[in-house]
Design a protein around this motif. Structure first.
Motif, short mmCIF file in Angstrom:
data_model
loop_
_atom_site.label_atom_id
_atom_site.label_comp_id
_atom_site.label_asym_id
_atom_site.label_seq_id
_atom_site.Cartn_x
_atom_site.Cartn_y
_atom_site.Cartn_z
N ARG A 64 0.84 -1.19 0.00
CA ARG A 64 0.00 0.00 0.00
C ARG A 64 0.88 1.24 0.00
O ARG A 64 1.96 1.26 0.56
N GLY A 65 0.39 2.26 -0.66
CA GLY A 65 1.17 3.47 -0.83
C GLY A 65 1.87 3.49 -2.18
O GLY A 65 2.45 4.50 -2.57
N ASN A 66 1.81 2.36 -2.88
CA ASN A 66 2.42 2.24 -4.20
C ASN A 66 1.42 1.64 -5.18
O ASN A 66 0.71 0.70 -4.82
N PRO A 67 1.39 2.13 -6.41
CA PRO A 67 0.62 1.40 -7.42
C PRO A 67 1.28 0.04 -7.65
O PRO A 67 2.50 -0.10 -7.55
N VAL A 68 0.45 -0.96 -7.95
CA VAL A 68 0.95 -2.32 -8.14
C VAL A 68 0.39 -2.87 -9.45
O VAL A 68 -0.81 -2.76 -9.70
N LEU A 69 1.26 -3.46 -10.24
CA LEU A 69 0.85 -4.16 -11.44
C LEU A 69 1.06 -5.65 -11.17
O LEU A 69 2.19 -6.09 -10.98
N VAL A 70 -0.04 -6.40 -11.10
CA VAL A 70 0.00 -7.83 -10.83
C VAL A 70 -0.18 -8.55 -12.16
O VAL A 70 -1.15 -8.29 -12.88
#
Length: 180
Positions: free
Chosen positions: A46-52
């Protein structure tokens, strides 16, 4: 038309109604076993965009690992996390985590976080992918489906296998998330 209103209309047309709150639902607390040992807790991201991205070593789209590494190299210093999820859900993954790790290191010099081999479809799917399907109606149709989450852990968009990791349609959304 707002996103939530559009979501409700599309859901109604599809035969189910999704409330605006549910459409913006954050990823529930969950984690993935890391291919390197330990756990990758989504709450820690959290606090970061994440690409899964669900991946496979024996797929025609496997060269997209280069693009995933390029995204990591370009945007990780600004906060983007690229999380790869090797999966044999489409019968194209190597037999063990050790083989996957070695394959990715030798062929792609991959340094992004990677989970253990994880089911992404059906009743055995990881809870993240069940949540994605149950709440957002998104299930990977094939390997290298990309799911973008914002810094709050909310679903933003998904991109199919044919969308390259460095495609402008994806990088524009990443840049917008990093700018906000």
């Amino acid at each position: 038309m707002t996103l939530s209103r559009r979501t409700m209309i599309l859901s109604a047309l599809a035969g189910s109604v999704v409330s605006p709150a549910l459409a913006r639902a954050e990823v529930p607390a969950m984690s993935f076993p890391s291919i390197d040992g330990g756990m990758i807790d989504l709450a820690d991201l959290r606090g970061n965009p994440v690409l899964v991205v669900n991946t496979a070593s024996r797929c025609g789209f496997t060269p997209q690992y280069d693009g995933l590494q390029a995204l990591h190299d370009t945007y990780s210093a600004r906060g983007l996390v690229v999380l790869t999820v090797p999966s044999n859900s489409f019968n194209q993954e190597l037999a063990s985590e050790a083989e996957v790790a070695e394959f990715c290191e030798l062929n792609y010099n991959l340094t992004v976080p990677m989970t253990e081999i994880t089911p992404v479809r059906g009743p055995q799917a990881h809870p993240f992918y069940r949540w994605l399907n149950d709440v957002h109606g998104v299930a990977p149709r094939w390997n290298f489906t990309k799911v973008l989450l914002d810094a709050n852990g909310q679903y933003v968009a998904h991109f199919g296998s044919t969308t390259r990791p460095t495609a402008p349609v994806l990088t524009r959304q990443i840049e917008a998330l990093l700018a906000s």
